[in-house]
Each structure stands twice: as structure tokens, then as C-alpha cells.
Design a protein around this motif. Structure first.
Motif, PDB file in Angstrom:
ATOM      1  N   TYR A 191       9.571 -14.305   7.761  1.00 51.89           N
ATOM      2  CA  TYR A 191       9.674 -15.485   8.615  1.00 51.89           C
ATOM      3  C   TYR A 191       8.428 -15.738   9.470  1.00 51.89           C
ATOM      4  O   TYR A 191       8.254 -16.841   9.982  1.00 51.89           O
ATOM      5  N   ALA A 192       7.600 -14.716   9.660  1.00 52.38           N
ATOM      6  CA  ALA A 192       6.376 -14.885  10.457  1.00 52.38           C
ATOM      7  C   ALA A 192       5.171 -14.435   9.633  1.00 52.38           C
ATOM      8  O   ALA A 192       4.543 -13.417   9.917  1.00 52.38           O
ATOM      9  N   PRO A 193       4.837 -15.186   8.622  1.00 51.11           N
ATOM     10  CA  PRO A 193       3.771 -14.771   7.697  1.00 51.11           C
ATOM     11  C   PRO A 193       2.384 -14.756   8.335  1.00 51.11           C
ATOM     12  O   PRO A 193       1.475 -14.120   7.787  1.00 51.11           O
ATOM     13  N   ALA A 218       2.809  -8.897   4.266  1.00 51.31           N
ATOM     14  CA  ALA A 218       2.261  -9.286   5.574  1.00 51.31           C
ATOM     15  C   ALA A 218       0.744  -9.237   5.487  1.00 51.31           C
ATOM     16  O   ALA A 218       0.083  -8.350   6.047  1.00 51.31           O
ATOM     17  N   ASN A 219       0.164 -10.224   4.801  1.00 50.83           N
ATOM     18  CA  ASN A 219      -1.270 -10.203   4.517  1.00 50.83           C
ATOM     19  C   ASN A 219      -2.138 -10.318   5.765  1.00 50.83           C
ATOM     20  O   ASN A 219      -3.264  -9.830   5.797  1.00 50.83           O
ATOM     21  N   TYR A 220      -1.618 -11.009   6.797  1.00 53.37           N
ATOM     22  CA  TYR A 220      -2.432 -11.256   7.989  1.00 53.37           C
ATOM     23  C   TYR A 220      -2.308 -10.162   9.052  1.00 53.37           C
ATOM     24  O   TYR A 220      -3.069 -10.156  10.010  1.00 53.37           O
ATOM     25  N   LEU A 221      -1.334  -9.281   8.886  1.00 58.67           N
ATOM     26  CA  LEU A 221      -1.099  -8.262   9.908  1.00 58.67           C
ATOM     27  C   LEU A 221      -2.264  -7.270   9.949  1.00 58.67           C
ATOM     28  O   LEU A 221      -2.539  -6.575   8.981  1.00 58.67           O
ATOM     29  N   LYS A 222      -2.927  -7.218  11.107  1.00 57.98           N
ATOM     30  CA  LYS A 222      -4.093  -6.354  11.277  1.00 57.98           C
ATOM     31  C   LYS A 222      -3.813  -5.156  12.178  1.00 57.98           C
ATOM     32  O   LYS A 222      -4.468  -4.124  12.057  1.00 57.98           O
ATOM     33  N   GLU A 223      -2.846  -5.296  13.112  1.00 67.93           N
ATOM     34  CA  GLU A 223      -2.569  -4.192  14.037  1.00 67.93           C
ATOM     35  C   GLU A 223      -1.062  -3.998  14.183  1.00 67.93           C
ATOM     36  O   GLU A 223      -0.324  -4.951  14.429  1.00 67.93           O
ATOM     37  N   LEU A 224      -0.625  -2.751  14.048  1.00 70.39           N
ATOM     38  CA  LEU A 224       0.786  -2.383  14.167  1.00 70.39           C
ATOM     39  C   LEU A 224       0.901  -1.197  15.114  1.00 70.39           C
ATOM     40  O   LEU A 224       0.219  -0.185  14.952  1.00 70.39           O
ATOM     41  N   ILE A 225       1.789  -1.342  16.130  1.00 65.04           N
ATOM     42  CA  ILE A 225       2.039  -0.279  17.098  1.00 65.04           C
ATOM     43  C   ILE A 225       3.536   0.018  17.110  1.00 65.04           C
ATOM     44  O   ILE A 225       4.349  -0.889  17.281  1.00 65.04           O
ATOM     45  N   ILE A 226       3.885   1.277  16.924  1.00 64.39           N
ATOM     46  CA  ILE A 226       5.285   1.709  17.018  1.00 64.39           C
ATOM     47  C   ILE A 226       5.348   2.804  18.076  1.00 64.39           C
ATOM     48  O   ILE A 226       4.863   3.918  17.861  1.00 64.39           O
ATOM     49  N   ASN A 227       5.936   2.478  19.223  1.00 64.01           N
ATOM     50  CA  ASN A 227       5.906   3.408  20.347  1.00 64.01           C
ATOM     51  C   ASN A 227       6.906   4.552  20.226  1.00 64.01           C
ATOM     52  O   ASN A 227       6.722   5.599  20.827  1.00 64.01           O
ATOM     53  N   ASP A 228       7.973   4.345  19.485  1.00 67.36           N
ATOM     54  CA  ASP A 228       8.969   5.400  19.275  1.00 67.36           C
ATOM     55  C   ASP A 228       9.533   5.223  17.873  1.00 67.36           C
ATOM     56  O   ASP A 228      10.448   4.442  17.656  1.00 67.36           O
ATOM     57  N   CYS A 229       8.981   5.961  16.937  1.00 66.73           N
ATOM     58  CA  CYS A 229       9.384   5.809  15.541  1.00 66.73           C
ATOM     59  C   CYS A 229      10.456   6.833  15.195  1.00 66.73           C
ATOM     60  O   CYS A 229      10.235   8.041  15.298  1.00 66.73           O
ATOM     61  N   LYS A 230      11.626   6.337  14.768  1.00 70.01           N
ATOM     62  CA  LYS A 230      12.732   7.203  14.367  1.00 70.01           C
ATOM     63  C   LYS A 230      13.009   7.092  12.872  1.00 70.01           C
ATOM     64  O   LYS A 230      13.975   7.660  12.369  1.00 70.01           O
ATOM     65  N   GLN A 237       6.793   4.740   4.757  1.00 69.35           N
ATOM     66  CA  GLN A 237       5.902   4.574   3.611  1.00 69.35           C
ATOM     67  C   GLN A 237       6.233   3.295   2.847  1.00 69.35           C
ATOM     68  O   GLN A 237       5.331   2.550   2.427  1.00 69.35           O
ATOM     69  N   LEU A 238       7.528   3.006   2.704  1.00 70.42           N
ATOM     70  CA  LEU A 238       7.963   1.796   2.009  1.00 70.42           C
ATOM     71  C   LEU A 238       7.521   0.544   2.780  1.00 70.42           C
ATOM     72  O   LEU A 238       7.060  -0.431   2.183  1.00 70.42           O
ATOM     73  N   LEU A 239       7.651   0.583   4.105  1.00 67.05           N
ATOM     74  CA  LEU A 239       7.256  -0.561   4.918  1.00 67.05           C
ATOM     75  C   LEU A 239       5.750  -0.813   4.870  1.00 67.05           C
ATOM     76  O   LEU A 239       5.294  -1.953   4.755  1.00 67.05           O
ATOM     77  N   LEU A 240       4.979   0.260   4.954  1.00 69.54           N
ATOM     78  CA  LEU A 240       3.532   0.115   5.059  1.00 69.54           C
ATOM     79  C   LEU A 240       2.886  -0.400   3.767  1.00 69.54           C
ATOM     80  O   LEU A 240       1.752  -0.882   3.798  1.00 69.54           O
ATOM     81  N   LYS A 241       3.607  -0.336   2.685  1.00 69.03           N
ATOM     82  CA  LYS A 241       3.030  -0.901   1.458  1.00 69.03           C
ATOM     83  C   LYS A 241       3.002  -2.430   1.515  1.00 69.03           C
ATOM     84  O   LYS A 241       2.330  -3.077   0.713  1.00 69.03           O
ATOM     85  N   TYR A 242       3.738  -3.014   2.496  1.00 65.79           N
ATOM     86  CA  TYR A 242       3.734  -4.459   2.702  1.00 65.79           C
ATOM     87  C   TYR A 242       2.697  -4.889   3.745  1.00 65.79           C
ATOM     88  O   TYR A 242       2.630  -6.054   4.102  1.00 65.79           O
ATOM     89  N   THR A 243       1.895  -3.939   4.238  1.00 69.61           N
ATOM     90  CA  THR A 243       0.844  -4.270   5.218  1.00 69.61           C
ATOM     91  C   THR A 243      -0.507  -3.783   4.689  1.00 69.61           C
ATOM     92  O   THR A 243      -1.170  -2.966   5.328  1.00 69.61           O
ATOM     93  N   PRO A 244      -0.943  -4.286   3.563  1.00 68.08           N
ATOM     94  CA  PRO A 244      -2.132  -3.730   2.902  1.00 68.08           C
ATOM     95  C   PRO A 244      -3.434  -3.955   3.660  1.00 68.08           C
ATOM     96  O   PRO A 244      -4.410  -3.240   3.425  1.00 68.08           O
TER      97      PRO A 244
END
Length: 591
Positions: A191-193, A218-230, A237-244
């Protein structure tokens, strides 16, 4: 050259760093040039933590000069410490009249504010940035009609909402309070390409299947911050393949050993994050492994892939019960130097900027000498404690049985400047178990020239009021006082010395915070003795205090902010709470 003769271009550059009320208070009616000039420049208006009379005065200035609304490009309103401020402002002004407003920030939003905002926000056509905390509001319909690009929200649930392309223009999103699962993250990519920056407070783990996976990259995503990853490593790994095209990735993980694997991270980066330039992580391990086992897990982070290929360097700290691995510089804004720690890392002794991001430092003074190689350049909040509960080892304190022995010595005060930039510290917290003599506290404060905020236990504070020199220093310098108490809520916070404290020691404070306000008389003394007081914040208040506030708050130039009311009453205490003390009777008018 005098300030008033500076070119308008220079004045404009200077005024963009000032709050609009301060500009008008200082320059309005100074002369015709300034009066005209300040009404024709972009204005930044921040009401956060502002005294009630100043808030009311500038609102009146806007009402008398409606053209000012067209010049306000940044507006921040807050209910934190200043309850009712947002509602009051919205009752005076309709935000859709602020036609050039580009940035709006609302702190601690309440439910009664949401109706007004929902009907107004869609018409702020020039709004570029919107941030709010507290009660969630339906934001998706609002952003569809504006130029909004930067959004900060407490919650965002995309499971049951009809999106209809309403957030396609968002390029920066921060989710401040909510838990965000992998399903919502995949939907967000759809929804937010145009999203370039994403900051998530908590990423929950969830079952992943083909239905949940994103339909778009998510072709445009340049920075990702996860402050508490559970999430598990597999789901991440599955998610990050969509942020090449990710270039900056920050992640903070507690007690998940699946993540503490340098080889797996190396493979993930090589396969899915080929454009990654900056990788920041903070992994905490609570397993009771032997130090050598922890070192063996840490060694793969020291190979050529990390050091030579990417220049990513890491430190390992082994405490009594936990261990932490993090990238340099240390990314979190708080750090605890509170126990004997074995430190390992390629640049531990070589890199002076390791802790440049740390703003809050918790310190056990007896360990200063053992950590002389550390340096905290930008700390503005210092917490003094005996030990950290999480890493405390009772065996280490066997030699500290003498409770009369101060936890801070004169030699340690002098050594403190070797590991901390003391001139930058503004807030000092003294832990309730931390023992300090009045003379040593005075010596410490003299080393901290810019400290204006003090948090201290009530019992300790009572001992300090006997030192006249210390009292004079505190009265001159402390503007923000926070008194904590370890006693149960049935105990008076200030006992019989409240008048002495606030008339002789803290009469100049501007903000006061406490755990519990039980007696009306306590509140009346504070209000009478502290003429500069702007805000009183309290976790819990008694029913009598709440009743008094309901009747009298509107008459005061002080915000009274509390989180809850203690419904339990005691007949004897209720009798004591009656306003029968003429000296502190503020209830002159019946309502």
C-alpha cells in the motif's frame, strides 16, 4: 554591528531557530521594523512544556493578529505535563485556517481530540509531516487528501482497513508504540510503494505463508529500523528479500540466540541485501554460557567480510549474567556501566567515538577507574547507582557491608571527568539505594555546571536540606525536581518538612514530579512557595487532591498532570485533607 541593523536575510536565518512565542515576547513592539518583520516570516510554534500563562498570551496574540496563522509552518501541541492543551487550542482555532502549515506534531493525544482532528486534517492541503502519540485516530482517510509524506503514528493495523490507495504517497513512516507483525509489514509494502524510511518500535513474530507474502517489492525502501525484533530469523529473512535496495539497516534484539549468528547474517546480506552500506545491531544474550563459549560465537563477526569488505566493527561485553554484542558506534541512546564487564572488540581501545550516541548513562562510581578507556562525549543525563539489578552479583559487594560508607568518593568525582563530558549533563538521577553525603553531592554538582534537573529519593533529600551551602546551590540551579519514594502509597511523601523543602531549597523550580500526592495541604504549599512553577506531574493522586484540582485548576497558572486517582480513602486522612488551613487556601471563589 547592532543586532537590529542586521540584514533581514540574516535575521530570518536566526529566527528560524527560535520559538514563535519567544520571538514575539522579545521583538514585538520593540520598534516598527521588528513588529512588521516578525509578522512576515515563517514561524515555528512549539507549545510543549510551556507555562500556561505564556500559552494563553500567545494564543491571544494570534487572535488579535489573525494574519499570524498564515505564517505558522510548524506547530507542536502537547498534553504531556500540560493536560488539556490540545483541546484548548482547538477550541480557539480551526487548523484548516493555518493554510501554510507543513508540519503538525501532537503529543499524548486524547480521545476527545480525535473528532475535531478527523474533520479538520483532510483540509490541510500543504501538510507534509504529521506526528502524533497517545490515542490512535483513523489516519488513512486523512492522508489521502493531502501532500503528506512523513507520518508518525502509535498504531497501524492494515488487516481490517480498506486502504484504497490512501497511503501511496508516504515516504517516511514511524510506528512509535504498537506491535507490528509480519503480515502488516507485507501489506505496508503493497500500500505504500514509495516508502523510503521505515521505523518500527516492535516487530512481532507471526506465522508466515504464501497468503501473507507481499505482492510487491519495496524497491524504494532505503532505511529500515526495528527497535525490538521478536521475529524469528527465518521470518526476518523472508521479509528482507522484499527490500533489495536497502542501504541502512538497524535492528535491536533481546534474548534470541538464533540472531547471534554471524555466518547466517553474512549469507543473508550477500543474497538479499547486496546494496547494504550501513548495518547496525544490538544483540543481547541472556543464556548462561561460559565466557569462552560467548567469545567463540563472537569471533565470526571479526572476519574479513565484516572488517575489510564493509568496515563494520563490533564489540562484545560479557557481564555477570548476560552478554551484549553491538556494532560501533554503540547505537542505543542509553548505556549502563554498572558491573564488572569483560570487553572484547577490534576497536575497543582504538575508537574514541564508540559511545557518541549515548544520551543517558547509568554509572556505578566504583567502576570508573576500571573503565578509563571509555568516553561518553554527548551524555546529557547521568544516573548514579550502586549496581544494575540485571547484572548484579551479590558476591561482588561482600566488602560493601558498611551502609554508612558513601557510594561516591572525592577521587571518583575527579575521575568522572576522564570518562564523561560533564559540561553536557543537564539531568542528574541519584538512585534510592545510592548513599551520598551532602558535601559530596555539592562537590559533584560543582563538577556538573549545567545540571538543572534532579531526580532523588525523598529519604535522601531530607538529609541534604541540613547543609546550607548545598541548599543555596540547589535553589539557584535546579529548575526541574523529581522526588521518588519507595514507600507505599499510604505514606506522606514529604512528611513534616515539605514547607522547608520548597521555601528554602527549591523555591525556583519550574517543574515538579512525584510518585504520589496524597494531601491537599502538600499541594497548596508547593503552589504557594514556588512562584515559577509551570507544571506538576504526578503518577497517582488521592481523591481529595483530585476533588481540589477539579474545582481550582482553572484558576492557576500551573498545569496539574496526573495519570490516575487512588480511589481508596481513609476517614482520618480525608478529615486532614479538608481545606481548613487559611494560610494555603486557594479556593476563594465557589464554583
Amino acid at each position: 554591528m547592532k543586532f537590529e541593523f542586521l540584514p533581514n536575510e540574516v535575521l530570518l536565518q536566526c529566527f528560524q531557530y527560535l520559538n514563535a512565542p519567544d520571538i514575539f515576547y522579545s521583538f514585538d513592539q520593540l520598534n516598527s521594523h521588528f513588529s512588521t518583520f516578525i509578522r512576515n516570516i515563517p514561524l515555528y510554534l512549539n507549545f510543549c512544556q510551556m507555562k500556561k500563562s505564556l500559552f494563553n498570551h500567545f494564543c491571544q496574540t494570534i487572535l488579535l493578529n489573525p494574519e499570524i496563522k498564515q505564517k505558522i509552518i510548524y506547530l507542536q501541541l502537547s498534553n504531556d505535563g500540560t493536560p488539556g492543551q490540545i483541546e484548548h487550542f482547538l477550541s480557539l482555532f480551526s487548523l484548516n485556517k493555518f493554510l501554510n502549515l507543513r508540519s503538525l506534531s501532537l503529543i499524548n493525544l486524547k480521545k476527545n481530540n480525535t473528532k475535531q482532528l478527523s474533520s479538520i486534517l483532510p483540509f490541510l492541503s500543504n501538510l507534509y509531516s504529521f506526528s502524533f502519540t497517545g490515542t490512535n485516530i483513523e489516519i488513512l482517510e486523512i492522508v489521502s487528501k493531502s501532500k503528506l509524506r512523513i507520518l508518525t503514528v502509535p498504531h497501524l493495523d492494515l488487516k481490517s482497513t480498506s486502504i484504497n490507495q490512501t497511503i501511496t504517497g508516504i515516504t517516511s513512516l514511524t510506528i512509535t508504540e504498537s506491535k507490528f507483525d509480519n503480515f502488516n509489514l507485507f501489506k505496508l509494502f503493497e500500500y505504500a510503494p514509495m516508502l523510503k524510511y521505515l521505523n518500527i518500535q516492535t516487530l512481532e513474530n507471526s506465522e508466515m505463508n504464501k497468503y501473507n507474502e507481499s505482492k510487491k517489492i519495496a524497491n524504494y525502501l532505503k532505511e529500515l529500523i526495528i527497535n525490538d525484533c521478536k521475529a524469528t530469523f527465518e521470518n526476518l529473512q523472508l521479509l528482507l528479500k522484499y527490500t533489495p535496495n536497502l542501504k541502512i539497516f538497524s535492528i535491536f534484539i533481546a534474548n534470541n540466540m538464533d540472531m547471534f549468528d554471524a555466518i547466517r547474517w553474512q549469507k543473508l546480506i550477500e543474497t538479499s541485501l547486496k546494496h547494504l552500506l550501513v548495518f547496525k545491531f544490538h544483540f543481547q544474550d541472556k543464556k548462561f554460557d561460559k565466557p569462552m563459549q560467548k567469545l567463540n560465537k563472537f569471533q565470526p563477526f571479526q572476519n574479513d567480510f565484516w572488517h575489510k569488505q564493509h568496515q563494520w566493527y563490533t564489540n562484545l561485553e560479557i557481564y555477570t549474567r548476560t552478554s551484549t554484542t553491538y556494532t560501533i558506534p554503540y547505537e542505543k541512546d542509553n548505556y549502563e556501566l554498572t558491573c564488572n564487564t569483560d570487553k572484547h572488540g577490534y576497536l575497543w581501545m582504538k575508537n574514541s567515538n564508540v559511545f557518541d550516541n549515548v544520551k543517558t548513562l547509568t554509572l556505578t562510581p566504583k567502576l570508573i577507574a576500571k573503565n578509563s578507556k571509555c568516553y561518553f562525549r554527548n551524555v546529557d543525563s547521568l544516573i548514579l547507582t550502586r549496581h544494575s539489578d540485571e547484572n548484579y552479583d551479590e558476591d561482588e559487594d561482600d566488602d560493601d557491608d558498611d551502609d554508612d560508607k558513601p557510594d561516591l568518593k572525592s577521587t571518583e568525582i575527579k575521575l568522572l571527568r576522564t570518562i564523561v563530558n560533564l559540561s553536557n549533563i543537564k539531568h542528574l538521577t541519584i538512585d534510592e539505594e545510592f548513599y551520598l553525603t551532602p558535601s559530596l553531592l555539592l562537590d559533584l554538582l560543582k563538577e556538573l555546571p549545567n545540571v538543572s534537573s534532579l531526580k532523588i529519593d525523598e529519604e535522601q533529600l531530607m538529609k541534604f536540606v541540613k547543609n546550607n551551602e548545598l541548599c543555596k546551590y540547589l535553589n539557584k540551579n535546579i529548575k526541574n525536581l523529581d522526588i521518588s519514594t519507595g514507600e507505599c502509597l499510604d505514606e506522606r511523601i514529604f512528611l513534616n518538612k515539605i514547607k522547608i523543602i520548597f521555601s528554602q531549597v527549591f523555591s525556583n523550580i519550574e517543574q515538579f514530579t512525584c510518585d504520589y500526592m496524597k494531601q491537599v495541604d502538600d499541594l497548596l504549599v508547593i503552589l504557594k512557595e514556588c512562584s515559577n512553577l509551570a507544571i506538576i506531574k504526578c503518577e497517582v493522586i488521592s481523591k481529595p487532591v483530585n476533588s481540589w484540582i477539579q474545582i481550582n485548576a482553572s484558576k492557576l497558572d500551573v498545569y496539574l498532570d496526573f495519570k490516575s486517582v487512588n480511589e481508596e480513602t481513609d476517614d482520618e486522612e480525608d478529615n486532614d485533607d479538608d481545606d481548613d488551613d487559611d494560610e494555603y487556601d486557594y479556593d476563594d471563589d465557589e464554583e
